[in-house]
Design a protein around this motif. Structure first.
Motif, PDB file in Angstrom:
ATOM      1  N   THR A  85      -8.332   0.388  -5.466  1.00 26.77           N
ATOM      2  CA  THR A  85      -7.762  -0.161  -4.233  1.00 26.77           C
ATOM      3  C   THR A  85      -6.841  -1.344  -4.540  1.00 26.77           C
ATOM      4  O   THR A  85      -7.295  -2.329  -5.114  1.00 26.77           O
ATOM      5  CB  THR A  85      -8.882  -0.688  -3.312  1.00 26.77           C
ATOM      6  N   CYS A 139       0.332   4.977   8.654  1.00 26.87           N
ATOM      7  CA  CYS A 139      -0.478   5.100   7.428  1.00 26.87           C
ATOM      8  C   CYS A 139       0.026   4.150   6.349  1.00 26.87           C
ATOM      9  O   CYS A 139      -0.742   3.406   5.754  1.00 26.87           O
ATOM     10  CB  CYS A 139      -0.494   6.532   6.918  1.00 26.87           C
ATOM     11  N   SER A 140       1.349   4.151   6.113  1.00 23.46           N
ATOM     12  CA  SER A 140       1.855   3.285   5.056  1.00 23.46           C
ATOM     13  C   SER A 140       1.879   1.827   5.516  1.00 23.46           C
ATOM     14  O   SER A 140       1.790   0.924   4.708  1.00 23.46           O
ATOM     15  CB  SER A 140       3.240   3.737   4.618  1.00 23.46           C
ATOM     16  N   LEU A 170      -0.455   0.409   6.918  1.00 23.45           N
ATOM     17  CA  LEU A 170      -1.773  -0.126   6.566  1.00 23.45           C
ATOM     18  C   LEU A 170      -1.911  -0.278   5.066  1.00 23.45           C
ATOM     19  O   LEU A 170      -2.499  -1.228   4.569  1.00 23.45           O
ATOM     20  CB  LEU A 170      -2.883   0.807   7.051  1.00 23.45           C
ATOM     21  N   ALA A 171      -1.364   0.669   4.330  1.00 21.54           N
ATOM     22  CA  ALA A 171      -1.658   0.745   2.903  1.00 21.54           C
ATOM     23  C   ALA A 171      -0.882  -0.241   2.051  1.00 21.54           C
ATOM     24  O   ALA A 171      -1.437  -0.807   1.118  1.00 21.54           O
ATOM     25  CB  ALA A 171      -1.410   2.164   2.409  1.00 21.54           C
ATOM     26  N   MET A 184      -7.949  -6.010   3.051  1.00 25.09           N
ATOM     27  CA  MET A 184      -8.363  -4.632   3.342  1.00 25.09           C
ATOM     28  C   MET A 184      -7.598  -4.042   4.529  1.00 25.09           C
ATOM     29  O   MET A 184      -7.089  -4.765   5.386  1.00 25.09           O
ATOM     30  CB  MET A 184      -9.861  -4.610   3.582  1.00 25.09           C
ATOM     31  N   ALA A 185      -7.557  -2.704   4.556  1.00 26.23           N
ATOM     32  CA  ALA A 185      -6.745  -1.999   5.556  1.00 26.23           C
ATOM     33  C   ALA A 185      -7.044  -2.385   7.016  1.00 26.23           C
ATOM     34  O   ALA A 185      -6.104  -2.524   7.790  1.00 26.23           O
ATOM     35  CB  ALA A 185      -6.884  -0.502   5.359  1.00 26.23           C
ATOM     36  N   ARG A 208      -0.656 -10.992   6.010  1.00 27.08           N
ATOM     37  CA  ARG A 208      -1.778 -10.553   5.166  1.00 27.08           C
ATOM     38  C   ARG A 208      -1.801 -11.250   3.819  1.00 27.08           C
ATOM     39  O   ARG A 208      -2.858 -11.652   3.339  1.00 27.08           O
ATOM     40  CB  ARG A 208      -1.743  -9.039   4.972  1.00 27.08           C
ATOM     41  N   THR A 211       0.799  -3.139   2.867  1.00 28.57           N
ATOM     42  CA  THR A 211       1.201  -4.452   3.384  1.00 28.57           C
ATOM     43  C   THR A 211       0.341  -5.603   2.890  1.00 28.57           C
ATOM     44  O   THR A 211       0.419  -6.685   3.442  1.00 28.57           O
ATOM     45  CB  THR A 211       1.216  -4.456   4.921  1.00 28.57           C
ATOM     46  N   ASN A 212      -0.521  -5.411   1.871  1.00 28.56           N
ATOM     47  CA  ASN A 212      -1.307  -6.577   1.481  1.00 28.56           C
ATOM     48  C   ASN A 212      -0.617  -7.479   0.461  1.00 28.56           C
ATOM     49  O   ASN A 212      -1.049  -8.590   0.227  1.00 28.56           O
ATOM     50  CB  ASN A 212      -2.743  -6.242   1.098  1.00 28.56           C
ATOM     51  N   TYR A 230       1.695   5.365  -3.909  1.00 22.98           N
ATOM     52  CA  TYR A 230       2.318   5.171  -2.598  1.00 22.98           C
ATOM     53  C   TYR A 230       3.756   5.650  -2.522  1.00 22.98           C
ATOM     54  O   TYR A 230       4.216   6.062  -1.465  1.00 22.98           O
ATOM     55  CB  TYR A 230       2.236   3.703  -2.170  1.00 22.98           C
ATOM     56  N   ALA A 274      -4.777  -4.822   8.919  1.00 20.34           N
ATOM     57  CA  ALA A 274      -3.450  -4.374   9.350  1.00 20.34           C
ATOM     58  C   ALA A 274      -3.514  -3.784  10.754  1.00 20.34           C
ATOM     59  O   ALA A 274      -2.580  -3.945  11.543  1.00 20.34           O
ATOM     60  CB  ALA A 274      -2.890  -3.360   8.371  1.00 20.34           C
TER      61      ALA A 274
END
Lengths: 203, 205
Positions: free
Chosen positions: A126, B28-29, B31-32, B177-178, B151, B34-35, B103, B181
């Motif tokens: 992750t 979906c992206s 969330l994935a 974590m997702a 984030r 953007t951290n 990704y 978002a």
């Protein structure tokens, strides 16, 4: 010709697919040399770092890697060199993490009593959580770490702050990534076992 | 249809029908990736270019595409550009490519790209379709950058890897974590819709 007919559709699809795949193949051919070189230098620099050898540039990696000997022992590929009069070893490892196979390099001294360094070559954990095993603060905990009772302990109670002692055989895990952290511990300990049996060091 | 003016297309795609907070596409992206801000920048630039060029290509060959296979051809064109982006990153930016991992390949599944190809490029001229794709990408980019700034700042205390928050700041793990978002996105949709609602009310009154 009928543009909605079957014959036209089949021919059209074939031509379009062929054209795009052909262009992709050309692009792939044009970049493959550079991609391979990047992967190879990434692997070589990981091996060098795991053995505690510093380098400055891509060319420096290639030059320093020439001093590393590669040998096969009991089916394990070992990288070896001498540093400060000591023979040191490194080997590549792979094992399952939470989502992905974690691949990396582990460097050890001659009698497998200390880890010289740990490097990650590839992982798909992750991002931001388990993916942080590739961050310097996590990997540096393994540098020069003493192996206690033949293994390394991953400490999850104090996770998130690096363990600065290099003599307790302990490494702090990553907050929110218990499975990835303990997997790294398991993979490293398995690799230590393999290296001990290959190098014949005492446990 | 030739009544699409570049300025109108820009305003619609970035604001009045923004792909993320009005059409709720490409979540979906959102969330994935953007951290971390840097990953978001590379990813959204990739999506913007892919959307622009696939819309251009679809528009160029739309006359010859049989209706039956139109979607699969669009997917083929999108996949083509995504693989090009992936190869370029692997060859010239290996570190970024390693960070983004799977990704980049997942850009293919971004609904915005196919949405624009199907809704706009199929029935419009090449240049304006290209512009439509690029501006949709910019609309997506704007929202994702806001989410990523919040984030990364709260989750790591950094921006683009530089420490911003004081050393005593305790990072909020939830932000990494997702689910975080989802919350941030919901707030952005709320704020965006409220402003738009006021504007339309002001216009009719």
């Amino acid at each position: 010709m009928d543009r909605q007919g079957t014959t036209y559709t089949v021919i059209f699809s074939f031509i379009v697919t062929f054209a795009f795949v052909f262009l992709l193949a050309l692009t792939n051919q044009a970049t493959i040399g550079k991609v391979k070189l990047n992967q190879e230098t990434a692997r070589q620099s990981a091996i060098l770092s795991a053995m505690g050898i510093s380098y400055s540039s891509q060319a420096d990696v290639v030059a320093k890697f020439k001093n590393i000997k590669t040998e096969q022992r009991k089916g394990v590929t070992l990288y070896t060199t001498t540093s400060n009069g000591q023979t040191i070893y490194a080997a590549e490892f792979a094992g399952g993490g939470l989502w992905s196979t974690i691949r990396g390099v582990l460097g050890v001294n001659e009698d497998v009593s200390r880890i010289l360094g740990l490097q990650i070559i590839s992982q798909g954990e992750t991002p931001g959580l388990g993916g942080r095993i590739d961050e310097p603060w996590f990997k540096q905990q393994f540098t020069d770490e003493k192996i206690v009772n033949g293994q390394i302990q991953i400490n999850m109670h104090n996770a998130g702050t690096p363990d600065t002692s290099h003599d307790n055989g302990e490494v702090d895990g990553i907050t929110g990534a218990t499975i990835t952290s303990t997997s790294v511990g398991r993979i490293v300990n398995d690799e230590l076992k393999t290296l001990r049996s290959v190098l014949g060091g005492n446990s | 249809m030739s009544d699409h003016k570049p300025a109108t297309v820009l305003r619609e795609n970035v604001w009045t029908s923004n792909p993320i907070f009005m059409q709720v596409l490409g979540i979906c992206s959102a969330l994935a990736v953007t951290n971390l801000l840097i990953n978001t920048v590379i990813m959204t630039v990739g999506v913007t270019l892919v959307t622009g060029f696939s819309s251009l290509t679809v528009s160029l060959i739309k006359k010859w595409i049989p209706r039956k296979v139109r979607m699969i051809i669009q997917t083929l064109i999108i996949a083509f550009y995504v693989i090009i982006v992936d190869l370029v990153l692997r060859a010239y930016m290996p570190d970024v490519s390693k960070n983004l991992g799977p990704y980049v390949g997942l850009i293919i599944t971004n609904c915005i790209i196919m949405g624009r190809a199907e809704a706009f490029a199929q029935s419009n001229a090449p240049i304006i379709s290209f512009w439509d794709g690029i501006t949709s990408g910019l609309g997506y980019m704007g929202v994702l950058l806001v989410v990523a700034v919040i984030r990364e700042l709260l989750g790591f205390g950094t921006l683009l890897g530089y420490q911003i928050m004081p050393a005593s700041f305790l990072p909020w793990t939830i932000m990494v974590m997702a689910p975080s978002a989802f919350f941030i996105l919901a707030f952005i949709i709320w704020i965006g819709k409220t402003i738009q609602f006021r504007q339309t009310k002001g216009a009719t009154a």
